[in-house]
Design a protein around this motif. Structure first.
Motif, PDB file in Angstrom:
ATOM      1  N   LEU A   1       0.667  -0.981  -0.145  1.00 30.18           N
ATOM      2  CA  LEU A   1       0.272  -0.263  -0.003  1.00 30.18           C
ATOM      3  C   LEU A   1       0.764   1.393   0.519  1.00 30.18           C
ATOM      4  O   LEU A   1       0.477   2.309   0.343  1.00 30.18           O
ATOM      5  N   VAL A   2       2.250   1.284  -0.781  1.00 33.11           N
ATOM      6  CA  VAL A   2       2.585   2.465  -0.441  1.00 33.11           C
ATOM      7  C   VAL A   2       3.099   2.396  -1.879  1.00 33.11           C
ATOM      8  O   VAL A   2       3.584   1.380  -3.340  1.00 33.11           O
TER       9      VAL A   2
ATOM     10  N   ASN B   1       3.280   0.775   6.437  1.00 32.05           N
ATOM     11  CA  ASN B   1       2.136   1.865   7.265  1.00 32.05           C
ATOM     12  C   ASN B   1       2.289   2.133   8.554  1.00 32.05           C
ATOM     13  O   ASN B   1       1.212   2.664   9.202  1.00 32.05           O
TER      14      ASN B   1
ATOM     15  N   PHE C   1       1.341   5.156  10.167  1.00 29.89           N
ATOM     16  CA  PHE C   1      -0.098   6.287  10.192  1.00 29.89           C
ATOM     17  C   PHE C   1      -0.943   5.941  10.728  1.00 29.89           C
ATOM     18  O   PHE C   1      -1.822   4.685  10.706  1.00 29.89           O
TER      19      PHE C   1
ATOM     20  N   ARG D   1      -2.989   6.828  12.825  1.00 29.83           N
ATOM     21  CA  ARG D   1      -4.751   7.165  12.215  1.00 29.83           C
ATOM     22  C   ARG D   1      -5.670   6.079  12.263  1.00 29.83           C
ATOM     23  O   ARG D   1      -6.438   6.576  12.500  1.00 29.83           O
TER      24      ARG D   1
ATOM     25  N   ARG E   1      -2.197  -4.917   6.241  1.00 25.69           N
ATOM     26  CA  ARG E   1      -2.390  -3.791   7.580  1.00 25.69           C
ATOM     27  C   ARG E   1      -2.909  -3.781   8.974  1.00 25.69           C
ATOM     28  O   ARG E   1      -3.202  -3.618   9.894  1.00 25.69           O
TER      29      ARG E   1
ATOM     30  N   GLY F   1      -8.835   6.990   9.265  1.00 28.24           N
ATOM     31  CA  GLY F   1      -8.706   8.423   8.399  1.00 28.24           C
ATOM     32  C   GLY F   1     -10.518   8.664   7.825  1.00 28.24           C
ATOM     33  O   GLY F   1     -10.119   9.510   6.994  1.00 28.24           O
TER      34      GLY F   1
ATOM     35  N   ARG G   1     -11.524   2.292   2.509  1.00 30.82           N
ATOM     36  CA  ARG G   1     -11.594   1.333   3.298  1.00 30.82           C
ATOM     37  C   ARG G   1     -12.621   1.208   4.549  1.00 30.82           C
ATOM     38  O   ARG G   1     -12.044   0.444   5.409  1.00 30.82           O
TER      39      ARG G   1
ATOM     40  N   HIS H   1      -7.519   4.632  -4.245  1.00 30.55           N
ATOM     41  CA  HIS H   1      -5.594   5.227  -3.306  1.00 30.55           C
ATOM     42  C   HIS H   1      -5.751   6.268  -3.252  1.00 30.55           C
ATOM     43  O   HIS H   1      -5.242   6.792  -1.876  1.00 30.55           O
TER      44      HIS H   1
ATOM     45  N   MET I   1      -8.160   7.580  -0.319  1.00 32.96           N
ATOM     46  CA  MET I   1      -8.097   5.991   0.694  1.00 32.96           C
ATOM     47  C   MET I   1      -9.442   6.256   1.713  1.00 32.96           C
ATOM     48  O   MET I   1      -9.644   5.301   1.903  1.00 32.96           O
ATOM     49  N   HIS I   2      -8.989   7.206   2.410  1.00 30.48           N
ATOM     50  CA  HIS I   2     -10.261   7.116   3.469  1.00 30.48           C
ATOM     51  C   HIS I   2     -10.346   9.179   3.733  1.00 30.48           C
ATOM     52  O   HIS I   2      -9.806   9.885   2.830  1.00 30.48           O
TER      53      HIS I   2
ATOM     54  N   ASP J   1      -9.857  11.232   5.239  1.00 33.60           N
ATOM     55  CA  ASP J   1      -9.358  12.508   5.778  1.00 33.60           C
ATOM     56  C   ASP J   1      -8.464  12.925   4.340  1.00 33.60           C
ATOM     57  O   ASP J   1      -7.601  13.383   4.977  1.00 33.60           O
ATOM     58  N   THR J   2      -7.502  12.485   3.693  1.00 34.92           N
ATOM     59  CA  THR J   2      -7.279  12.245   2.610  1.00 34.92           C
ATOM     60  C   THR J   2      -7.882  13.227   1.581  1.00 34.92           C
ATOM     61  O   THR J   2      -7.270  14.101   0.666  1.00 34.92           O
TER      62      THR J   2
ATOM     63  N   ARG K   1       2.626   8.103   1.249  1.00 32.83           N
ATOM     64  CA  ARG K   1       1.290   7.857   1.338  1.00 32.83           C
ATOM     65  C   ARG K   1      -0.028   8.422   1.936  1.00 32.83           C
ATOM     66  O   ARG K   1      -0.476   8.292   2.039  1.00 32.83           O
ATOM     67  N   GLY K   2       0.426   9.486   2.970  1.00 34.45           N
ATOM     68  CA  GLY K   2      -0.256  10.200   4.553  1.00 34.45           C
ATOM     69  C   GLY K   2       0.249  11.420   4.564  1.00 34.45           C
ATOM     70  O   GLY K   2       1.664  11.434   3.824  1.00 34.45           O
TER      71      GLY K   2
ATOM     72  N   CYS L   1      -2.665  11.438   9.297  1.00 36.24           N
ATOM     73  CA  CYS L   1      -2.680  10.265   9.115  1.00 36.24           C
ATOM     74  C   CYS L   1      -1.724   9.979  10.295  1.00 36.24           C
ATOM     75  O   CYS L   1      -1.694   8.716  10.525  1.00 36.24           O
TER      76      CYS L   1
HETATM   77  N1  LIG Z   1      -6.015   8.044   7.679  1.00 31.17           N
HETATM   78  C1  LIG Z   1      -4.779   8.022   5.804  1.00 31.17           C
HETATM   79  O1  LIG Z   1      -5.035   8.128   5.123  1.00 31.17           O
HETATM   80  N2  LIG Z   1      -3.586   7.387   6.050  1.00 31.17           N
HETATM   81  C2  LIG Z   1      -2.598   7.141   5.432  1.00 31.17           C
HETATM   82  C3  LIG Z   1      -2.663   6.347   5.206  1.00 31.17           C
HETATM   83  C4  LIG Z   1      -1.230   5.255   3.591  1.00 31.17           C
HETATM   84  C5  LIG Z   1      -1.269   3.573   3.804  1.00 31.17           C
HETATM   85  N3  LIG Z   1      -0.484   3.693   3.157  1.00 31.17           N
HETATM   86  C6  LIG Z   1      -2.496   3.149   3.775  1.00 31.17           C
HETATM   87  O2  LIG Z   1      -2.621   2.679   2.008  1.00 31.17           O
HETATM   88  O3  LIG Z   1      -2.637   2.496   4.730  1.00 31.17           O
END
Ligand SMILES: NC(=O)NCCC[C@H](N)C(=O)O
Length: 410
Positions: free
Chosen positions: A38-39, A155, A158, A160, A180, A217, A234, A265, A268-269, A271-272, A393-394, A398
């Motif tokens: 997930l990165v 991850n 992150f 959060r 995760r 997130g 998610r 992606h 994904m949440h 809060d992004t 990616r946060g 996050c």
């Molecule tokens: N709250 C968020 O948006 N968190 C970022 C998580 C990034 C992590 N690479 C993921 O895909 O879960």
């Protein structure tokens, strides 16, 4: 008894926060597994750690107590029986409930101090690090070229997402992707066994075992009775319903606003693409808004006979005005809404602001267009360095799990 968790808004002055300093897990990622992990790239660890230390210092300089996940877990495992139980679970969740690899992993992990063991579990265990006394054909021949017995958790910084503090309680999350899922076992042990939290009246609104998927997130604490949640890649409608039922039954929360966002992606949440930064101000990525500022939102309240009443509403400003009892709402578009700058800065978490007090935020320095716009809207912006951290990616929201925030003045 006063709960050690207290978060009744997204913006109340940040008093205590949980972080994880990126470690060796980052260096156990290689191109072939990037996607599954997930990165999108591999951060350069020494610089990522430097950047993370500066982020933590910014929070401390502004009055927050910074706790590290790895320390909280280490303390939670001080008792040998609990440590043993935890090891059994984490090894089983890594794919080895019993057998030679299970035994080899356990012996190997027990050879470390508890703190080093925790860091090793997060970093991942390579096959060439342990000796197994006996291995079955499956263990010898299947996935022969795969280097890990226990996958790294790149991850983990992150913090959060594995859990979310809401009011005086917490959700310990069943996360969506295998990469995760083990992370929230850490939270379970911290809440159950770390002296700061154990037997201190922390309500677990939802644990990690029911089927619906949810990540922090997506969980935004708008006030002491309103929660916003993303229906996202998610977080599923099922989990949101289960959480709403639990909150309506056991807490002061009487409104859950479920907002549908694109399932991809980059977003994904929730809060992004959407964060609260002041009593009546939010950042929003324009890509989630239809013409006239519309979204698909489902407003949930306690209904009759334990049922939940749901209304479908679309005007984001009107929804927020009503939920927060404000005459106006200022939605600040990421990248000023420019067709190139907005998606570029959103990709590097330009919408992912962490409020540390009403109207005071921490953001990545690379999103300078969004940051300037925030300042123009009267927000105090603390920029932190972001060359390497952003590769995971946060952004600042996050990377932080608020444990205690001051209540807002009514
Ligand atoms: N709250 C968020 O948006 N968190 C970022 C998580 C990034 C992590 N690479 C993921 O895909 O879960």
């Amino acid at each position: 008894m006063q709960s050690p968790i207290h978060v009744t808004s997204e913006i109340g002055k940040l008093k205590t926060v949980m972080l994880h300093r990126p470690g060796k897990e980052i260096e156990n990622v290689y191109p072939e597994i990037l996607h599954r992990m997930l990165v999108d790239d591999i951060p350069y660890l020494p610089i990522a750690q430097e950047e993370h230390d500066l982020f933590a210092q910014t929070l401390r300089d502004n009055g927050a107590e910074v706790l590290y996940l790895e320390d909280l877990l280490t303390d939670a495992l001080a008792n040998d029986n609990i440590k043993d139980e935890f090891l059994e679970k984490i090894i089983a969740e890594s794919g080895y409930a019993a057998g030679a690899i299970h035994d080899g992993l356990k012996e190997f992990l027990l050879s470390f101090s508890t703190k080093d063991m925790v860091n090793k579990i997060i970093a991942g265990v390579r096959k060439d690090e342990i000796k197994t006394k006996y291995a079955s054909l499956a263990e010898l021949a299947e996935d022969k070229d795969y280097p890990f017995y226990m996958d790294p958790m790149p991850n983990a910084y992150f913090t959060r997402d594995q859990q979310a503090c809401i009011g005086d309680g917490i959700t310990i999350n069943r996360m969506t992707f295998k990469a995760r899922q083990r992370e929230s076992l850490f939270t379970e042990y911290i809440i159950k066994h770390n002296k700061r939290f154990a037997d201190k009246g922390v309500e677990v609104w939802r644990n990690r075992y029911p089927e619906g998927r949810i990540e922090g997130g997506d969980e935004l604490v708008l006030s002491d009775h309103v929660l916003a949640i993303g229906i996202s890649q998610r977080t599923s409608a099922k989990a949101i319903t289960e959480l709403a039922e639990s909150l309506f039954e056991k807490s002061d929360y009487d409104t859950v606003i479920a907002i549908h966002i694109p399932h991809n992606h980059a977003m994904m949440h929730l809060d992004t693409v959407f964060t609260m930064i002041n009593y009546d101000q939010f950042t929003v990525h324009p890509a989630i808004l239809r013409d006239g500022g519309h979204v698909d939102a489902y407003i949930m309240h306690p209904g009759n006979n334990g049922e939940i009443s749901i209304t479908h509403e679309t005007n984001l400003k009107e929804i927020l005005k009503k939920a927060l009892d404000k005459p106006e709402i200022d939605l600040i578009p990421t990248g000023g809404g420019d067709p190139i700058i907005a998606p570029r800065e959103q990709w590097n978490d330009g919408s992912n602001t962490l409020a540390i007090a009403p109207g005071v935020v921490v953001t990545y320095d690379r999103n300078y267009v969004s940051n300037d716009l925030l300042r123009k809207h009267g927000i105090l912006v603390h920029e932190v360095r972001s060359s390497e951290l952003s590769r995971g990616r946060g952004g600042p929201r996050c990377m932080s799990c608020p444990i205690v925030r001051e209540d807002l003045k009514k």
